[in-house]
Design a protein around this motif. Sequence first.
Motif, PDB file in Angstrom:
ATOM      1  N   PRO A  39       5.112 -22.082  -5.858  1.00  0.00           N
ATOM      2  CA  PRO A  39       3.908 -22.444  -7.021  1.00  0.00           C
ATOM      3  C   PRO A  39       3.947 -23.923  -7.558  1.00  0.00           C
ATOM      4  N   ILE A  40       4.988 -24.650  -7.091  1.00  0.00           N
ATOM      5  CA  ILE A  40       4.919 -26.011  -7.277  1.00  0.00           C
ATOM      6  C   ILE A  40       3.868 -26.685  -6.567  1.00  0.00           C
ATOM      7  N   LYS A  41       3.893 -26.443  -5.263  1.00  0.00           N
ATOM      8  CA  LYS A  41       2.948 -27.094  -4.389  1.00  0.00           C
ATOM      9  C   LYS A  41       1.684 -26.206  -4.211  1.00  0.00           C
ATOM     10  N   ASN A  42       1.638 -25.150  -4.915  1.00  0.00           N
ATOM     11  CA  ASN A  42       0.601 -23.982  -4.740  1.00  0.00           C
ATOM     12  C   ASN A  42       0.300 -23.677  -3.510  1.00  0.00           C
ATOM     13  N   GLN A  43       1.120 -23.573  -2.671  1.00  0.00           N
ATOM     14  CA  GLN A  43       1.106 -23.249  -1.431  1.00  0.00           C
ATOM     15  C   GLN A  43       1.384 -21.742  -0.963  1.00  0.00           C
ATOM     16  N   THR A  44       0.519 -21.133  -0.022  1.00  0.00           N
ATOM     17  CA  THR A  44       0.753 -19.650   0.265  1.00  0.00           C
ATOM     18  C   THR A  44       0.485 -19.360   1.819  1.00  0.00           C
ATOM     19  N   TYR A  45       1.361 -18.832   2.433  1.00  0.00           N
ATOM     20  CA  TYR A  45       1.394 -18.279   3.659  1.00  0.00           C
ATOM     21  C   TYR A  45       1.584 -16.978   3.848  1.00  0.00           C
ATOM     22  N   LEU A  46       0.460 -16.196   4.179  1.00  0.00           N
ATOM     23  CA  LEU A  46       0.576 -14.752   4.285  1.00  0.00           C
ATOM     24  C   LEU A  46       0.609 -14.125   5.796  1.00  0.00           C
ATOM     25  N   ASN A  47       1.313 -13.387   6.098  1.00  0.00           N
ATOM     26  CA  ASN A  47       0.978 -12.555   7.234  1.00  0.00           C
ATOM     27  C   ASN A  47       0.305 -11.524   7.177  1.00  0.00           C
ATOM     28  N   VAL A  48      -1.068 -11.472   7.230  1.00  0.00           N
ATOM     29  CA  VAL A  48      -1.940 -10.459   6.854  1.00  0.00           C
ATOM     30  C   VAL A  48      -1.857  -9.170   7.573  1.00  0.00           C
ATOM     31  N   PRO A  49      -1.590  -9.239   9.020  1.00  0.00           N
ATOM     32  CA  PRO A  49      -1.468  -7.974   9.403  1.00  0.00           C
ATOM     33  C   PRO A  49      -0.246  -7.112   9.190  1.00  0.00           C
ATOM     34  N   ALA A  50       0.773  -7.968   8.859  1.00  0.00           N
ATOM     35  CA  ALA A  50       1.953  -7.035   8.223  1.00  0.00           C
ATOM     36  C   ALA A  50       1.613  -6.559   6.758  1.00  0.00           C
ATOM     37  N   ILE A  51       0.794  -7.270   6.023  1.00  0.00           N
ATOM     38  CA  ILE A  51       0.656  -6.650   4.707  1.00  0.00           C
ATOM     39  C   ILE A  51      -0.415  -5.504   4.705  1.00  0.00           C
ATOM     40  N   PHE A  52      -1.374  -5.879   5.602  1.00  0.00           N
ATOM     41  CA  PHE A  52      -2.242  -4.600   6.017  1.00  0.00           C
ATOM     42  C   PHE A  52      -1.396  -3.431   6.539  1.00  0.00           C
ATOM     43  N   TYR A  53      -0.423  -3.676   7.218  1.00  0.00           N
ATOM     44  CA  TYR A  53       0.329  -2.252   7.829  1.00  0.00           C
ATOM     45  C   TYR A  53       0.958  -1.649   6.840  1.00  0.00           C
ATOM     46  N   PHE A  54       1.554  -2.619   5.947  1.00  0.00           N
ATOM     47  CA  PHE A  54       2.533  -1.873   4.758  1.00  0.00           C
ATOM     48  C   PHE A  54       1.532  -1.138   3.640  1.00  0.00           C
ATOM     49  N   LEU A  55       0.457  -1.791   3.681  1.00  0.00           N
ATOM     50  CA  LEU A  55      -0.435  -1.059   2.647  1.00  0.00           C
ATOM     51  C   LEU A  55      -1.351   0.188   3.206  1.00  0.00           C
ATOM     52  N   GLU A  56      -1.489   0.156   4.281  1.00  0.00           N
ATOM     53  CA  GLU A  56      -1.872   1.486   4.990  1.00  0.00           C
ATOM     54  C   GLU A  56      -0.896   2.510   4.847  1.00  0.00           C
ATOM     55  N   LYS A  57       0.286   2.127   5.026  1.00  0.00           N
ATOM     56  CA  LYS A  57       1.329   3.123   4.852  1.00  0.00           C
ATOM     57  C   LYS A  57       1.823   3.472   3.688  1.00  0.00           C
ATOM     58  N   GLY A  58       1.201   2.948   2.618  1.00  0.00           N
ATOM     59  CA  GLY A  58       1.050   3.344   1.133  1.00  0.00           C
ATOM     60  C   GLY A  58       2.362   2.504   0.263  1.00  0.00           C
ATOM     61  N   ALA A  59       2.360   1.221   0.775  1.00  0.00           N
ATOM     62  CA  ALA A  59       3.330   0.172  -0.019  1.00  0.00           C
ATOM     63  C   ALA A  59       2.358  -0.078  -1.309  1.00  0.00           C
ATOM     64  N   GLN A  60       3.093  -0.399  -2.408  1.00  0.00           N
ATOM     65  CA  GLN A  60       2.373  -0.657  -3.486  1.00  0.00           C
ATOM     66  C   GLN A  60       2.717  -2.247  -3.802  1.00  0.00           C
ATOM     67  N   PRO A  61       1.761  -3.108  -4.113  1.00  0.00           N
ATOM     68  CA  PRO A  61       2.177  -4.744  -4.412  1.00  0.00           C
ATOM     69  C   PRO A  61       2.446  -4.588  -5.857  1.00  0.00           C
ATOM     70  N   THR A  62       3.593  -5.508  -6.289  1.00  0.00           N
ATOM     71  CA  THR A  62       3.785  -5.790  -7.614  1.00  0.00           C
ATOM     72  C   THR A  62       2.497  -6.578  -7.991  1.00  0.00           C
ATOM     73  N   GLY A  63       2.570  -6.791  -9.500  1.00  0.00           N
ATOM     74  CA  GLY A  63       1.231  -7.332  -9.854  1.00  0.00           C
ATOM     75  C   GLY A  63       1.237  -8.921  -9.618  1.00  0.00           C
ATOM     76  N   THR A  64       2.515  -9.671  -9.536  1.00  0.00           N
ATOM     77  CA  THR A  64       2.231 -10.964  -8.976  1.00  0.00           C
ATOM     78  C   THR A  64       1.883 -11.059  -7.562  1.00  0.00           C
ATOM     79  N   VAL A  65       2.278 -10.168  -6.897  1.00  0.00           N
ATOM     80  CA  VAL A  65       1.854 -10.204  -5.493  1.00  0.00           C
ATOM     81  C   VAL A  65       0.269  -9.700  -5.236  1.00  0.00           C
ATOM     82  N   GLN A  66      -0.006  -8.805  -6.259  1.00  0.00           N
ATOM     83  CA  GLN A  66      -1.371  -8.518  -6.194  1.00  0.00           C
ATOM     84  C   GLN A  66      -2.149  -9.606  -6.463  1.00  0.00           C
TER      85      GLN A  66
END
Length: 88
Positions: A39-66
């Motif tokens: 949050p200090i440098k406002n940088q984000t790195y996302l492993n999008v295939p891993a995120i999609f995999y867990f969301l398809e399996k039913g994982a719920q993101p928290t509000g901040t991650v959302q």
Amino acid sequence: MVKLHLRRCGRKQLYRIVAIDVRSRREGRDLRKAGFYDPIKNQTYLNVPAIFYFLEKGAQPTGTVQDILKTAGVFPEKELRFNQTQFT
């Protein structure tokens, strides 16, 4: 149930986005690391295939991650309504 949430790492304000079982501790063993957020440098790195995999399996993101996923443009805004109507 699996959740995507932020885990604090290091002395500075750095956070990892991890998939973790709800029954484990907050800083317990994660299933997989799916990115990081600075949050200090406002940088984000996302492993999008891993995120999609867990969301398809039913994982719920928290509000901040959302919010991080919205600002990164991973999903259109109307598709990312996981928990908003669950408690009302």
